[in-house]
Design a protein around this motif. Structure first.
Motif, PDB file in Angstrom:
ATOM      1  N   LEU A   7     -18.705  -7.530 -10.131  1.00 57.79           N
ATOM      2  CA  LEU A   7     -19.751  -7.734  -9.142  1.00 57.79           C
ATOM      3  C   LEU A   7     -19.648  -9.088  -8.454  1.00 57.79           C
ATOM      4  CD1 LEU A   7     -22.769  -6.250 -11.123  1.00 57.79           C
ATOM      5  CD2 LEU A   7     -21.363  -5.133  -9.372  1.00 57.79           C
ATOM      6  N   THR A   8     -18.879 -10.006  -9.017  1.00 61.95           N
ATOM      7  CA  THR A   8     -18.788 -11.342  -8.422  1.00 61.95           C
ATOM      8  C   THR A   8     -17.765 -11.439  -7.318  1.00 61.95           C
ATOM      9  OG1 THR A   8     -17.166 -12.013 -10.094  1.00 61.95           O
ATOM     10  CG2 THR A   8     -19.496 -12.421 -10.581  1.00 61.95           C
ATOM     11  N   GLU A   9     -16.940 -10.404  -7.173  1.00 63.82           N
ATOM     12  CA  GLU A   9     -15.926 -10.451  -6.125  1.00 63.82           C
ATOM     13  C   GLU A   9     -16.560 -10.269  -4.767  1.00 63.82           C
ATOM     14  OE1 GLU A   9     -12.719  -7.817  -6.714  1.00 63.82           O
ATOM     15  OE2 GLU A   9     -12.189  -8.552  -8.698  1.00 63.82           O
ATOM     16  N   LYS A  10     -16.032 -10.968  -3.779  1.00 65.70           N
ATOM     17  CA  LYS A  10     -16.523 -10.838  -2.420  1.00 65.70           C
ATOM     18  C   LYS A  10     -16.123  -9.499  -1.850  1.00 65.70           C
ATOM     19  CE  LYS A  10     -16.318 -13.054   2.129  1.00 65.70           C
ATOM     20  NZ  LYS A  10     -15.727 -14.158   2.922  1.00 65.70           N
ATOM     21  N   PRO A  11     -17.087  -8.714  -1.317  1.00 66.53           N
ATOM     22  CA  PRO A  11     -16.744  -7.409  -0.754  1.00 66.53           C
ATOM     23  C   PRO A  11     -15.717  -7.549   0.362  1.00 66.53           C
ATOM     24  CG  PRO A  11     -19.117  -7.661  -0.956  1.00 66.53           C
ATOM     25  CD  PRO A  11     -18.512  -9.009  -1.211  1.00 66.53           C
ATOM     26  N   ALA A  12     -14.768  -6.640   0.366  1.00 73.29           N
ATOM     27  CA  ALA A  12     -13.738  -6.641   1.415  1.00 73.29           C
ATOM     28  C   ALA A  12     -13.410  -5.227   1.789  1.00 73.29           C
ATOM     29  CB  ALA A  12     -12.473  -7.359   0.920  1.00 73.29           C
ATOM     30  N   ARG A  13     -12.815  -5.082   2.944  1.00 73.43           N
ATOM     31  CA  ARG A  13     -12.395  -3.748   3.356  1.00 73.43           C
ATOM     32  C   ARG A  13     -11.352  -3.257   2.378  1.00 73.43           C
ATOM     33  NH1 ARG A  13     -10.013  -2.022   9.279  1.00 73.43           N
ATOM     34  NH2 ARG A  13     -10.025   0.225   8.932  1.00 73.43           N
ATOM     35  N   PRO A  14     -11.599  -2.123   1.730  1.00 80.69           N
ATOM     36  CA  PRO A  14     -10.703  -1.706   0.640  1.00 80.69           C
ATOM     37  C   PRO A  14      -9.328  -1.272   1.131  1.00 80.69           C
ATOM     38  CG  PRO A  14     -12.276   0.032   1.150  1.00 80.69           C
ATOM     39  CD  PRO A  14     -12.672  -1.167   1.965  1.00 80.69           C
ATOM     40  N   THR A  15      -8.304  -1.641   0.354  1.00 85.55           N
ATOM     41  CA  THR A  15      -6.977  -1.107   0.599  1.00 85.55           C
ATOM     42  C   THR A  15      -6.972   0.364   0.216  1.00 85.55           C
ATOM     43  OG1 THR A  15      -5.975  -3.228   0.090  1.00 85.55           O
ATOM     44  CG2 THR A  15      -4.548  -1.300  -0.027  1.00 85.55           C
ATOM     45  N   PRO A  16      -6.419   1.263   1.058  1.00 89.98           N
ATOM     46  CA  PRO A  16      -6.419   2.683   0.724  1.00 89.98           C
ATOM     47  C   PRO A  16      -5.842   2.937  -0.649  1.00 89.98           C
ATOM     48  CG  PRO A  16      -5.653   2.341   2.971  1.00 89.98           C
ATOM     49  CD  PRO A  16      -5.767   0.983   2.346  1.00 89.98           C
ATOM     50  N   GLU A  17      -6.569   3.679  -1.450  1.00 83.22           N
ATOM     51  CA  GLU A  17      -6.120   4.014  -2.793  1.00 83.22           C
ATOM     52  C   GLU A  17      -5.713   5.478  -2.856  1.00 83.22           C
ATOM     53  OE1 GLU A  17      -5.694   2.294  -5.433  1.00 83.22           O
ATOM     54  OE2 GLU A  17      -6.713   0.396  -5.126  1.00 83.22           O
ATOM     55  N   PRO A  18      -4.823   5.837  -3.777  1.00 85.68           N
ATOM     56  CA  PRO A  18      -4.432   7.232  -3.908  1.00 85.68           C
ATOM     57  C   PRO A  18      -5.627   8.104  -4.279  1.00 85.68           C
ATOM     58  CG  PRO A  18      -3.002   5.797  -5.187  1.00 85.68           C
ATOM     59  CD  PRO A  18      -4.117   4.962  -4.692  1.00 85.68           C
ATOM     60  N   SER A  19      -5.719   9.269  -3.701  1.00 85.02           N
ATOM     61  CA  SER A  19      -6.832  10.163  -4.001  1.00 85.02           C
ATOM     62  C   SER A  19      -6.405  11.376  -4.792  1.00 85.02           C
ATOM     63  CB  SER A  19      -7.460  10.685  -2.702  1.00 85.02           C
ATOM     64  OG  SER A  19      -7.959   9.647  -1.925  1.00 85.02           O
ATOM     65  N   ILE A  20      -5.463  12.058  -4.450  1.00 83.56           N
ATOM     66  CA  ILE A  20      -5.153  13.353  -4.836  1.00 83.56           C
ATOM     67  C   ILE A  20      -6.016  14.246  -5.261  1.00 83.56           C
ATOM     68  CG2 ILE A  20      -5.398  14.288  -5.908  1.00 83.56           C
ATOM     69  CD1 ILE A  20      -2.758  15.420  -4.888  1.00 83.56           C
ATOM     70  N   LEU A  21      -4.650  14.369  -5.476  1.00 81.21           N
ATOM     71  CA  LEU A  21      -4.271  15.084  -5.671  1.00 81.21           C
ATOM     72  C   LEU A  21      -5.006  15.425  -6.230  1.00 81.21           C
ATOM     73  CD1 LEU A  21      -1.583  16.111  -5.309  1.00 81.21           C
ATOM     74  CD2 LEU A  21      -2.118  16.262  -5.273  1.00 81.21           C
ATOM     75  N   ARG A  45      -6.621   2.507 -12.094  1.00 82.32           N
ATOM     76  CA  ARG A  45      -6.176   3.887 -11.930  1.00 82.32           C
ATOM     77  C   ARG A  45      -7.155   4.858 -12.596  1.00 82.32           C
ATOM     78  NH1 ARG A  45      -4.201   1.341  -9.175  1.00 82.32           N
ATOM     79  NH2 ARG A  45      -5.571   2.637  -7.933  1.00 82.32           N
ATOM     80  N   PHE A  46      -7.613   4.488 -13.798  1.00 81.98           N
ATOM     81  CA  PHE A  46      -8.580   5.325 -14.511  1.00 81.98           C
ATOM     82  C   PHE A  46      -9.873   5.465 -13.715  1.00 81.98           C
ATOM     83  CE2 PHE A  46     -12.218   5.710 -17.362  1.00 81.98           C
ATOM     84  CZ  PHE A  46     -11.876   6.826 -18.122  1.00 81.98           C
ATOM     85  N   LEU A  47     -10.380   4.362 -13.212  1.00 75.20           N
ATOM     86  CA  LEU A  47     -11.648   4.389 -12.492  1.00 75.20           C
ATOM     87  C   LEU A  47     -11.526   5.059 -11.126  1.00 75.20           C
ATOM     88  CD1 LEU A  47     -13.017   0.827 -13.344  1.00 75.20           C
ATOM     89  CD2 LEU A  47     -13.747   3.017 -14.295  1.00 75.20           C
ATOM     90  N   ARG A  48     -10.322   5.113 -10.601  1.00 73.84           N
ATOM     91  CA  ARG A  48     -10.135   5.778  -9.306  1.00 73.84           C
ATOM     92  C   ARG A  48     -10.176   7.290  -9.438  1.00 73.84           C
ATOM     93  NH1 ARG A  48     -10.978   7.667  -5.432  1.00 73.84           N
ATOM     94  NH2 ARG A  48     -10.001   7.544  -3.376  1.00 73.84           N
ATOM     95  N   ILE A  49      -9.696   7.798 -10.540  1.00 68.00           N
ATOM     96  CA  ILE A  49      -9.540   9.244 -10.638  1.00 68.00           C
ATOM     97  C   ILE A  49     -10.519   9.913 -11.598  1.00 68.00           C
ATOM     98  CG2 ILE A  49      -7.798   9.216 -12.474  1.00 68.00           C
ATOM     99  CD1 ILE A  49      -6.293  11.381 -10.954  1.00 68.00           C
ATOM    100  N   PHE A  50     -10.864   9.250 -12.714  1.00 65.09           N
ATOM    101  CA  PHE A  50     -11.574   9.953 -13.781  1.00 65.09           C
ATOM    102  C   PHE A  50     -13.072  10.121 -13.553  1.00 65.09           C
ATOM    103  CE2 PHE A  50     -13.493  10.531 -17.967  1.00 65.09           C
ATOM    104  CZ  PHE A  50     -12.744  11.612 -18.430  1.00 65.09           C
TER     105      PHE A  50
END
Length: 359
Positions: free
Chosen positions: A345-359, A83-88
């Motif tokens: 970085l080790t996770e396999k890239p995937a189509r991202p699940t939509p994350e909240p933007s906002i507001l 959540r922090f990395l999505r918004i801040f």
């Protein structure tokens, strides 16, 4: 899809919610053009402008997706980090760009203005906690003093503090309440907040305008959370959509969109995200958050440039065209790298699940 449960209709990785959020971000730009350009009274439906409708939609989507994210089985630490990395990161870069790029450049257009490093630094520091109420600083001293909407460099960002507060509330609630207690708890909170807002709409109680605005955001968020928690019992059908539209149509002339109309509106938003054939929009580059956080300063700059020659259509078109590149850069250079770092970085890239933007 008629008659299916909501849980079976909304595909986590293939839906149109990114497209819906991009539409909402554009609606906010259109709405704010009236205020920034001082073009008279903005049209509204039931006393609710397009910008407010959009923000309620943002919060409703966030309530649904954030609750799903918290209950997905991840640890509390990973939830809060995500959540922090999505918004801040996008936010802090935005206010730094405003303070140290937009503000000094504005002096080139407003020769009577002035800019100081100290005021810009104070602007960033005062707002770094996501525009905290009572402590945030609206502008940089000496800039934007000769526009139709003076001083304020970013009038959209006040909602981010309350978005983050809702994130925290969901995280805490999921940690202290049993899983089976969450649906009734969310429903009770939604009903209580809606009843309080209905009393405000009916002038039965008097509260500050800012408090009612925040209450509307909480109602929309809890509406989304409630829809997720009861998705096993909520159907997407012609009858359900018609019922939601009917309640919404009743709430508009009554001026109760932000209370009575909140749940049906959020339901219709989620249904649109399920059914609209726009899954490719925003699937690779989700610029809706960047559109939201950069639009207002861009509009102020447009007004400084156009001055008295500005017209409403011109401000809207130029604002959208100039905001899109900034939103794209924000996503590519700041938001996506921050989220990738958080996931590892080790996770396999995937189509991202939509994350909240906002507001």
């Amino acid at each position: 899809m008629a008659g299916k449960l909501l849980r079976d209709v909304l595909e986590p990785r293939s839906n149109s919610l990114n497209a819906v959020r991009l539409l909402f971000a554009t609606a906010v730009i259109v709405s704010h053009a009236w205020a920034v350009g001082e073009f008279g009274v903005e049209p509204s439906a039931g006393g609710t402008t397009a910008g407010v409708w959009a923000v309620l939609g943002f919060f409703g989507i966030s309530g649904f997706l954030i609750t799903r994210s918290r209950l997905s089985g991840q640890t509390s630490f990973r939830y809060y980090r995500a959540r922090f990395l999505r918004i801040f990161p996008g936010f802090i870069v935005c206010i730094a760009v405003v303070g140290f790029v937009f503000a000094p450049l504005s002096i080139l257009l407003d020769h009577e203005g002035s800019w100081s490093f100290g005021s810009a630094l104070q602007y960033v520091a005062s707002n770094a906690a996501l525009y905290p109420p009572h402590f945030s600083q609206k502008g940089v001293a000496g800039t934007l003093e000769h526009v139709a909407y003076p001083i304020m460099w970013n009038g959209s960002l006040w909602t981010l503090f309350w978005e983050a507060a809702c994130y925290m509330a969901v995280g805490v609630a999921a940690s202290i309440l049993p899983r089976k207690a969450l649906p009734p708890a969310a429903l009770v909170l939604f009903v209580a907040c809606t009843a309080l807002r209905l009393l405000c709409d009916a002038d039965a109680i008097s509260v500050p305008m800012q408090a009612t605005r925040v209450l509307s955001l909480i109602i929309a968020f809890t509406a989304g959370a409630t829809l997720f928690l009861y998705q096993d019992h909520i159907r997407v059908s012609f009858l359900a959509v018609a019922g939601a539209l009917a309640v919404l149509a009743i709430s508009i002339p009554l001026g109760m969109v932000q209370s009575l109309g909140s749940l049906p509106f959020v339901y219709l938003v989620m249904v649109a995200g399920c059914l609209l054939p726009l899954t490719r929009i925003g699937s690779k580059y989700d610029i809706s958050y960047g559109m939201y956080i950069y639009a207002w300063p861009v509009q102020q700059f447009v007004m400084l440039t156009l001055g008295a020659s500005a017209s409403l259509p011109m401000v809207i078109v130029l604002s959208v065209l100039c905001t899109v590149p900034l939103a794209f850069l924000s996503f590519v250079l700041v938001e996506r790298p921050a989220q990738a770092w958080g996931k590892g970085l080790t996770e396999k890239p995937a189509r991202p699940t939509p994350e909240p933007s906002i507001l």
